[in-house]
Design an enzyme around this catalytic site. Structure first.
Site, PDB file in Angstrom:
ATOM      1  N   CYS B  97      60.925  69.596  28.279  1.00 15.86           N
ATOM      2  CA  CYS B  97      59.979  69.449  27.170  1.00 15.86           C
ATOM      3  C   CYS B  97      60.675  69.023  25.866  1.00 15.86           C
ATOM      4  O   CYS B  97      61.164  67.916  25.776  1.00 15.86           O
ATOM      5  CB  CYS B  97      59.202  70.749  26.998  1.00 15.86           C
ATOM      6  N   ARG B 130      47.129  65.832  23.061  1.00  6.09           N
ATOM      7  CA  ARG B 130      48.223  66.391  23.844  1.00  6.09           C
ATOM      8  C   ARG B 130      47.891  66.224  25.319  1.00  6.09           C
ATOM      9  O   ARG B 130      46.733  66.270  25.719  1.00  6.09           O
ATOM     10  CB  ARG B 130      48.401  67.888  23.554  1.00  6.09           C
ATOM     11  N   HIS B 193      57.156  72.508  32.945  1.00 11.57           N
ATOM     12  CA  HIS B 193      57.552  73.904  32.808  1.00 11.57           C
ATOM     13  C   HIS B 193      56.723  74.708  33.806  1.00 11.57           C
ATOM     14  O   HIS B 193      56.156  74.153  34.718  1.00 11.57           O
ATOM     15  CB  HIS B 193      57.398  74.370  31.362  1.00 11.57           C
TER      16      HIS B 193
END
Lengths: 464, 249
Positions: B97, B130, B193
């Site tokens: 990330c 996002r 993740h």
């Protein structure tokens, strides 16, 4: 007392309230919990109805925001006011978006859109606050704490603080009640430019640590200057005795304080010379009660706060899975909602406060309301459950397999069950020891229903 | 395996870059060494700590908020040359990330450029909305899919570099080219993740193997019982890739 405006509901408003009431009744008859639908119907018919009803609150409107402890704090505040004979509008089921709050107001209003209530106790979702605050115009905002929560829904904590700040700005007369031990809440209150008071716990307790325990902490860095904060001790997460070594921002001296905290046999502590005995487990409940005490005192009920809190808290029973206890087949079953690392870690602490042998059930779903990202499970200190008093752990839910791995990598064997029902059955079948059930949001409703039904049956057949 | 075999894992800035259960990646690497009798040592490096790259075999860089990433970026730029030599020498890196974005030349956010480390030829530009989703990748060199969760505002472009995987479900680097992450020498950069490694034991072992090969010339790892890992991985693949459109757009 608030300025009492004469309210004249229009035909549309009356229709709106009645539609919501009818829908509410209908859903009840169908045995469904309709906490949001009636409110939605009301607003669809009359968009101004919420402001119209909330303007009729005679005394004070409290908004409760914050990551954890909203429902308990709000319901306890409402309970104490009602016990003193007040009429209170409260979204006690925890439906904390616009529609849920609208439902609560519609339920409280009469058929011609009039409301006879002294107080409103409103738990409000941080993300919905910007929309709701200008409509319900709270006199007080009780901010319980700020932790990392459901990153996929809420974003990073900075985003939440910005949203709350914007919401506060919509109500010039609002006063803030915040936790002094939480540097994030204190920073937010200072930045807002609004008057604020604080509450806190100014002494080390048995559970306090002097250094990090590996628990993920928000706000380790001063929000004002970016420097690593210095702590004399932590209660948990970032809550503790903090100060910034560079810019001098520090924990304020709390206006309201709890001391002499004991958790061994039900949480017990002192506020302002009064002993508060509760049947509650969990250190964090001290903060919830302290927040309520502060709110009552601020709202001009200091004398009654002293009497009611100490006398009545022991009569308050946690609801809707916020540490709610049931008796099933002769044993205690405790249901905890745990939906983010800080909350989960505190619930693990609460479970381990009970030194007796026990069984555990954990249910984790990843529906939209839960947050679809469950990576936070790895920020929970599950290794603490290797405690010898924990006899068995059964996991279930949509993401049961993730839980299995989480426990595998800390060396704790767990049993997997197909669904939450069979998991609870399996937990009950392990032994006659107490059973603790930790669930996240969407699992809460089904597990709560099931435990309630089981406890009722046991009661009827006197099998306790 | 001989007890003298030892890996040192450096976790960079865990108090700044710790979103999304990153510590699960460390736990996973540690346990998979322990189960094989490989000695393992982890060391956390925080702001101001001196990092001796020559003592490290695996480096982990996690994700953080934009503000925290900025702080880490300025710290790491001070030791950029050491980091660069470590990478060029085949040192193993897992960057997730925000850490992944830092590997590149820059991260452009609201017209401002946050300078990266230029360790890998890539760059990132922030864009709304996002990209938030469960994600499934396929890397032909690995025996089964890679699963995880992504949540990033940045759109990353890796040029001619190899991706970490092809996107079977989710968005990936930029939501356009169906690629996710980057592989460069022994560097793995990714938005995944969840954390990444526990449900992807093949990725974890690949990192361990590359570190062991560089240090000891070991190319074979003892097999472990990964039944539960595979089950958890398979669940995500089945849930999102069966009878569904191949990518999320």
């Amino acid at each position: 007392m608030k300025e009492n405006r004469k309210v004249k509901p229009a035909i549309r408003d009356i229709l709106s309230v009645n539609a919501a009431k009818a829908l509410d009744k209908g859903l009840h008859l169908m045995g469904r919990q309709g906490t949001s639908l009636p409110g939605k119907a009301a607003i669809d018919i009359s968009p101004s109805i919420l402001a119209l009803l909330s303007s009729q609150i005679k005394e004070k409107t409290f908004a409760v925001c914050g990551t954890n402890g909203k429902t308990t704090t709000n319901n306890l505040l409402c309970f104490l006011l009602e016990e003193q004979g007040e009429r209170v509008v409260c979204n006690r089921m925890g439906a904390n978006m616009v529609n849920g709050i609208m439902t609560a107001f519609a339920q409280a209003a009469d058929h011609i859109g009039r409301l006879d209530a002294g107080y409103a106790c409103l738990e409000i979702d941080e993300a919905a606050a910007v929309q709701l605050f200008p409509l319900v115009r709270p006199d007080y905002l009780i901010l319980t704490n700020l932790f990392r929560d459901q990153l996929d829904r809420y974003g990073e904590i900075d985003t939440i603080m910005e949203k709350l700040g914007n919401a506060i700005d919509t109500v010039p007369e609002i006063k803030l009640i915040v936790n002094a031990d939480d540097p994030l809440s204190v920073y937010l209150a200072r930045q807002s430019g609004h008057p604020y008071v604080t509450y806190g716990i100014s002494e080390k307790t048995s559970g306090s640590g002097e250094t990090g325990t590996g628990e993920i902490r928000e706000g380790r860095f001063c929000k004002s200057c970016g420097t690593l904060l210095t702590y004399d001790w932590y209660h948990y997460s970032q809550m503790g005795m903090w100060h910034c070594p560079r810019c001098g921002l520090s924990r304020p001296n709390p206006d309201y304080e709890a001391s002499g905290i004991m958790t061994e046999q039900g949480l017990c502590f002192m506020i302002d010379g009064h002993t508060v005995r509760t049947g509650l487990s969990g250190f964090y409940q001290a903060y919830n009660i302290l927040a309520v005490w502060s709110a009552l005192s601020e709202a001009g009920r200091r004398e009654t706060a002293a009497v009611t809190v100490q006398q009545l808290v022991s009569r308050y029973h946690p609801q809707f899975g916020r540490g709610e206890a049931f008796i099933i087949k002769g044993r205690k079953v405790v249901l905890h909602l745990a939906k983010n690392p800080a909350g989960f870690n505190q619930n693990i602490t609460a479970v381990l406060e009970d030194k007796a042998p026990k069984n555990l059930v954990i249910v984790i779903n990843d529906n939209d309301q839960d947050g679809t990202d469950i990576s936070w499970l790895w920020d929970v200190d599950f290794d603490r459950l290797s405690d010898e008093s924990v006899r068995s752990i059964t996991v279930s839910g949509i993401r049961a397999l993730d839980l299995v791995l989480r426990f595998k990598y800390v060396g704790i064997p767990v049993k997997v069950e197909e669904n939450s029902k069979s998991a609870v059955e399996s937990g009950l079948a392990q032994s006659s020891d107490p059973l603790y059930v930790l669930v996240n949001y969407t699992a809460l409703f089904e597990v709560h229903q099931m435990l309630k039904r089981k406890a009722k049956l046991c009661h009827i057949f006197n099998r306790t | 395996m001989d007890g003298t075999v030892k890996l040192r894992i450096g976790h960079l800035y865990p108090d700044l870059l710790n979103l999304y259960g990153d510590r699960g990646n460390v736990q996973c690497m540690v346990m998979r060494c322990v189960w094989r009798g490989i000695d393992v040592e982890t060391k956390e490096y925080n702001q101001g700590d001196k990092i001796d790259f020559s003592s490290l075999d695996i480096l982990l860089l996690g994700g953080g908020s934009d503000r925290e990433q900025r702080i880490v970026g300025s710290e790491l730029r001070k030791i950029r040359e050491d980091f660069h030599s470590y990478v060029e020498d085949g040192g193993t890196v897992l960057a997730v990330c925000g850490g992944y974005q830092l590997l590149g030349h820059y991260y452009e956010i609201e017209g401002e450029r946050i300078e990266g480390l230029s360790l890998v030829d890539l760059y990132t530009v922030q864009k709304a909305p996002r990209l938030i989703s469960n994600i499934v990748l396929k890397n032909e060199e690995l025996p089964f899919e890679i699963t995880g969760f992504e949540n990033h505002g940045g759109r990353t472009f890796i040029g001619k570099n190899r991706p970490f995987g092809k996107v079977l479900y989710g968005f990936g680097n930029n939501g356009e080219d169906q690629e996710e992450g980057v592989l460069y020498k022994n560097v793995t950069g990714t938005y995944l993740h969840g954390p990444l490694l526990p449900k992807n034991p093949h990725v974890c072992d690949r990192l361990l193997r590359s570190a062991l090969e560089r240090k000891y010339g070991i190319t074979q790892l003892e097999a472990l019982d990964d039944t539960q890992e595979k089950e958890a991985n398979r669940y995500i693949v089945n849930r999102f890739c069966k009878n569904k459109k191949s990518t999320k757009r």
